[in-house]
Design an enzyme around this catalytic site. Structure first.
Site, PDB file in Angstrom:
ATOM      1  N   HIS A   1      -1.809  -5.495   1.651  1.00 20.60           N
ATOM      2  CA  HIS A   1      -3.035  -6.273   1.481  1.00 20.60           C
ATOM      3  C   HIS A   1      -2.624  -7.687   1.100  1.00 20.60           C
ATOM      4  O   HIS A   1      -1.660  -7.880   0.361  1.00 20.60           O
ATOM      5  CB  HIS A   1      -3.902  -5.690   0.367  1.00 20.60           C
ATOM      6  CG  HIS A   1      -4.986  -6.633  -0.057  1.00 20.60           C
ATOM      7  ND1 HIS A   1      -6.157  -6.761   0.656  1.00 20.60           N
ATOM      8  CD2 HIS A   1      -5.043  -7.543  -1.067  1.00 20.60           C
ATOM      9  CE1 HIS A   1      -6.900  -7.699   0.077  1.00 20.60           C
ATOM     10  NE2 HIS A   1      -6.241  -8.196  -0.968  1.00 20.60           N
TER      11      HIS A   1
ATOM     12  N   TYR B 176     -12.481  -3.081  -2.426  1.00 20.47           N
ATOM     13  CA  TYR B 176     -13.029  -3.140  -1.068  1.00 20.47           C
ATOM     14  C   TYR B 176     -14.561  -3.134  -1.086  1.00 20.47           C
ATOM     15  O   TYR B 176     -15.180  -2.579  -0.192  1.00 20.47           O
ATOM     16  CB  TYR B 176     -12.498  -1.970  -0.241  1.00 20.47           C
ATOM     17  CG  TYR B 176     -11.056  -2.134   0.210  1.00 20.47           C
ATOM     18  CD1 TYR B 176     -10.627  -3.298   0.862  1.00 20.47           C
ATOM     19  CD2 TYR B 176     -10.118  -1.125   0.013  1.00 20.47           C
ATOM     20  CE1 TYR B 176      -9.309  -3.453   1.291  1.00 20.47           C
ATOM     21  CE2 TYR B 176      -8.797  -1.263   0.450  1.00 20.47           C
ATOM     22  CZ  TYR B 176      -8.412  -2.434   1.080  1.00 20.47           C
ATOM     23  OH  TYR B 176      -7.110  -2.572   1.520  1.00 20.47           O
TER      24      TYR B 176
ATOM     25  N   GLU C 137      -9.898 -10.771  -6.869  1.00 18.69           N
ATOM     26  CA  GLU C 137      -8.949  -9.654  -6.793  1.00 18.69           C
ATOM     27  C   GLU C 137      -7.913  -9.705  -7.917  1.00 18.69           C
ATOM     28  O   GLU C 137      -7.579  -8.673  -8.510  1.00 18.69           O
ATOM     29  CB  GLU C 137      -8.245  -9.676  -5.433  1.00 18.69           C
ATOM     30  CG  GLU C 137      -9.186  -9.363  -4.275  1.00 18.69           C
ATOM     31  CD  GLU C 137      -8.577  -9.612  -2.897  1.00 18.69           C
ATOM     32  OE1 GLU C 137      -9.268  -9.364  -1.895  1.00 18.69           O
ATOM     33  OE2 GLU C 137      -7.414 -10.068  -2.815  1.00 18.69           O
TER      34      GLU C 137
ATOM     35  N   ASN D  48      -2.005  -0.526   7.509  1.00 17.57           N
ATOM     36  CA  ASN D  48      -1.312  -1.799   7.757  1.00 17.57           C
ATOM     37  C   ASN D  48      -0.433  -2.304   6.613  1.00 17.57           C
ATOM     38  O   ASN D  48      -0.176  -3.493   6.488  1.00 17.57           O
ATOM     39  CB  ASN D  48      -2.317  -2.855   8.221  1.00 17.57           C
ATOM     40  CG  ASN D  48      -3.435  -3.073   7.221  1.00 17.57           C
ATOM     41  OD1 ASN D  48      -3.382  -2.569   6.111  1.00 17.57           O
ATOM     42  ND2 ASN D  48      -4.438  -3.840   7.611  1.00 17.57           N
TER      43      ASN D  48
ATOM     44  N   LYS E 133       0.831  -1.207   0.000  1.00 23.56           N
ATOM     45  CA  LYS E 133       0.000   0.000   0.000  1.00 23.56           C
ATOM     46  C   LYS E 133       0.873   1.269   0.000  1.00 23.56           C
ATOM     47  O   LYS E 133       2.083   1.186   0.208  1.00 23.56           O
ATOM     48  CB  LYS E 133      -0.926  -0.042   1.224  1.00 23.56           C
ATOM     49  CG  LYS E 133      -1.898  -1.252   1.225  1.00 23.56           C
ATOM     50  CD  LYS E 133      -2.804  -1.239   2.463  1.00 23.56           C
ATOM     51  CE  LYS E 133      -3.700  -2.466   2.529  1.00 23.56           C
ATOM     52  NZ  LYS E 133      -4.567  -2.453   3.728  1.00 23.56           N
TER      53      LYS E 133
END
Ligand code: DAT
Ligand code: MG
Length: 168
Positions: free
Chosen positions: A126, A51, A137, A123, A11
């Site tokens: 992913h 998402y 995905e 975080n 990310k």
């Protein structure tokens, strides 16, 4: 156990904190094969699709700002597809729990993640959470020709009058 594929996204915080090499080294401990990798910019449409299961969560507006780079002033992410035995489980183990404060301190999220004052879990990576999610995905983030292996069925599409950008 059959081989599986899983999607990893480093990310915007991972790129901004210069953690890419470190994260790839950690993931190489799994001995899984990288079969696709690219750097790309995430727009709101891709974020919403990725998402889709979280769109009604109170933290979603902040999560969308995070993954589209608005929080870090840079919308690049690195997307990778790992392939091999128990790929989903192995990558999730190195990623750590969703909440970086609860994650094992030696996991990527435990070591480098944080909770923002807004409450959002920043975080770092992913990782797909099930074979169904992984397939959805990977189909969303990658084109068939960007993966060096035939993962899912493909079809040919005739396109007329298509303009493509090529090197001059
Ligand atoms: P994961 O990324 O571990 O699969 P998820 O798919 O449930 O977890 O959520 C996607 C991201 O949304 C997650 O990486 C961080 C953020 N997030 C999830 N639950 C959250 C919560 N309760 N509070 C704040 N951020 C959250
Ligand atoms: Mg998830």
């Amino acid at each position: 156990m059959a081989n599986e594929s899983t999607l990893v996204i480093i990310k915007p915080d991972g790129l901004k904190k210069s953690l890419t090499g470190n994260i790839l080294s950690r993931l190489s401990e799994t001995k899984l094969k990288i079969i696709g990798a690219k750097v790309l910019c995430v727009d709101r449409e891709l974020a919403d699709k990725h998402y889709q299961h979280l769109k009604n969560e109170p933290f979603y507006p902040e999560l969308a700002k995070y993954i589209t780079g608005e929080l870090h002033g840079d919308n690049r992410v690195m997307a990778l597809v790992y392939w091999g035995e128990k790929a989903i489980l192995k990558v999730r183990a190195i990623a750590g729990e969703t909440n970086p404060e609860k994650a094992d301190p030696v996991s990527v999220r435990g070591a480098y993640g944080r909770i923002l004052t807004s409450g959002l879990f920043e975080n770092v990576i992913h990782a797909s959470s099930s074979p169904e999610e992984a397939e959805r995905e990977i189909r969303l983030w990658f084109k068939p020709e960007e993966i060096v292996q035939e993962l899912y069925p493909t079809q040919e599409e005739a396109v007329t009058g298509l303009k493509r950008r090529v090197w001059k």
